[in-house]
Design a protein around this motif. Structure first.
Motif, mmCIF file in Angstrom:
data_model
loop_
_atom_site.group_PDB
_atom_site.id
_atom_site.type_symbol
_atom_site.label_atom_id
_atom_site.label_comp_id
_atom_site.label_asym_id
_atom_site.label_seq_id
_atom_site.Cartn_x
_atom_site.Cartn_y
_atom_site.Cartn_z
ATOM 1 N N PRO A 195 0.832 -1.214 0.000
ATOM 2 C CA PRO A 195 0.000 0.000 0.000
ATOM 3 C C PRO A 195 0.863 1.259 0.000
ATOM 4 O O PRO A 195 1.961 1.286 0.552
ATOM 5 C CB PRO A 195 -0.796 -0.101 1.301
ATOM 6 C CG PRO A 195 -0.658 -1.512 1.760
ATOM 7 C CD PRO A 195 0.599 -2.051 1.162
ATOM 8 N N LEU A 196 0.324 2.307 -0.633
ATOM 9 C CA LEU A 196 1.031 3.591 -0.657
ATOM 10 C C LEU A 196 0.937 4.264 0.706
ATOM 11 O O LEU A 196 -0.043 4.076 1.433
ATOM 12 C CB LEU A 196 0.420 4.503 -1.715
ATOM 13 C CG LEU A 196 0.598 4.074 -3.167
ATOM 14 C CD1 LEU A 196 -0.197 4.986 -4.081
ATOM 15 C CD2 LEU A 196 2.064 4.091 -3.551
ATOM 16 N N PRO A 197 1.924 5.084 1.057
ATOM 17 C CA PRO A 197 1.842 5.856 2.298
ATOM 18 C C PRO A 197 0.642 6.811 2.239
ATOM 19 O O PRO A 197 0.216 7.251 1.165
ATOM 20 C CB PRO A 197 3.154 6.639 2.330
ATOM 21 C CG PRO A 197 4.060 5.954 1.372
ATOM 22 C CD PRO A 197 3.183 5.280 0.369
ATOM 23 N N GLU A 198 0.102 7.129 3.392
ATOM 24 C CA GLU A 198 -1.099 7.970 3.480
ATOM 25 C C GLU A 198 -0.927 9.304 2.760
ATOM 26 O O GLU A 198 -1.831 9.765 2.055
ATOM 27 C CB GLU A 198 -1.457 8.201 4.954
ATOM 28 C CG GLU A 198 -2.853 8.739 5.171
ATOM 29 C CD GLU A 198 -3.943 7.759 4.753
ATOM 30 O OE1 GLU A 198 -4.979 8.227 4.239
ATOM 31 O OE2 GLU A 198 -3.760 6.545 4.910
ATOM 32 N N ALA A 199 0.234 9.944 2.916
ATOM 33 C CA ALA A 199 0.480 11.242 2.278
ATOM 34 C C ALA A 199 0.417 11.116 0.748
ATOM 35 O O ALA A 199 -0.137 11.983 0.066
ATOM 36 C CB ALA A 199 1.822 11.794 2.707
ATOM 37 N N GLU A 200 0.953 10.038 0.209
ATOM 38 C CA GLU A 200 0.937 9.856 -1.238
ATOM 39 C C GLU A 200 -0.475 9.534 -1.740
ATOM 40 O O GLU A 200 -0.886 9.978 -2.812
ATOM 41 C CB GLU A 200 1.916 8.761 -1.650
ATOM 42 C CG GLU A 200 2.187 8.761 -3.133
ATOM 43 C CD GLU A 200 3.390 7.915 -3.506
ATOM 44 O OE1 GLU A 200 3.477 7.566 -4.682
ATOM 45 O OE2 GLU A 200 4.230 7.629 -2.636
#
Length: 82
Positions: free
Chosen positions: A68-73
């Protein structure tokens, strides 16, 4: 266009069929003068499925691709401001 004698065609039939499925035409010849006597073509050639425009031999996606992508991204992808 590929050419094969009757003997070569009997020996390598499965390979010639695979090449025909990829869109190649195989002409089968006979005799010492290698007179063309038959043509092998696919009824429905198989279309190659590629990722992107260029083929890169040995290209492998790492396991990080599926994480999964980081939340910011994720916010940037969804059009949200940081």
């Amino acid at each position: 266009m590929l050419k094969a004698t009757i003997f070569e065609a009997k020996t390598n039939l499965s390979d010639l069929v695979k090449q025909a499925q990829r869109g190649e035409t195989v002409v089968i010849t006979s005799g010492r003068d290698k007179t063309p006597v038959a043509r092998l073509e696919a009824i429905h050639p198989v279309k190659k499925k590629r990722l992107g425009v260029m083929e890169t031999p040995g290209f492998v996606l790492s396991d990080a691709f599926f994480e999964p992508l980081p939340e910011a991204e994720l916010k940037l992808w969804n059009g949200e401001d940081e």
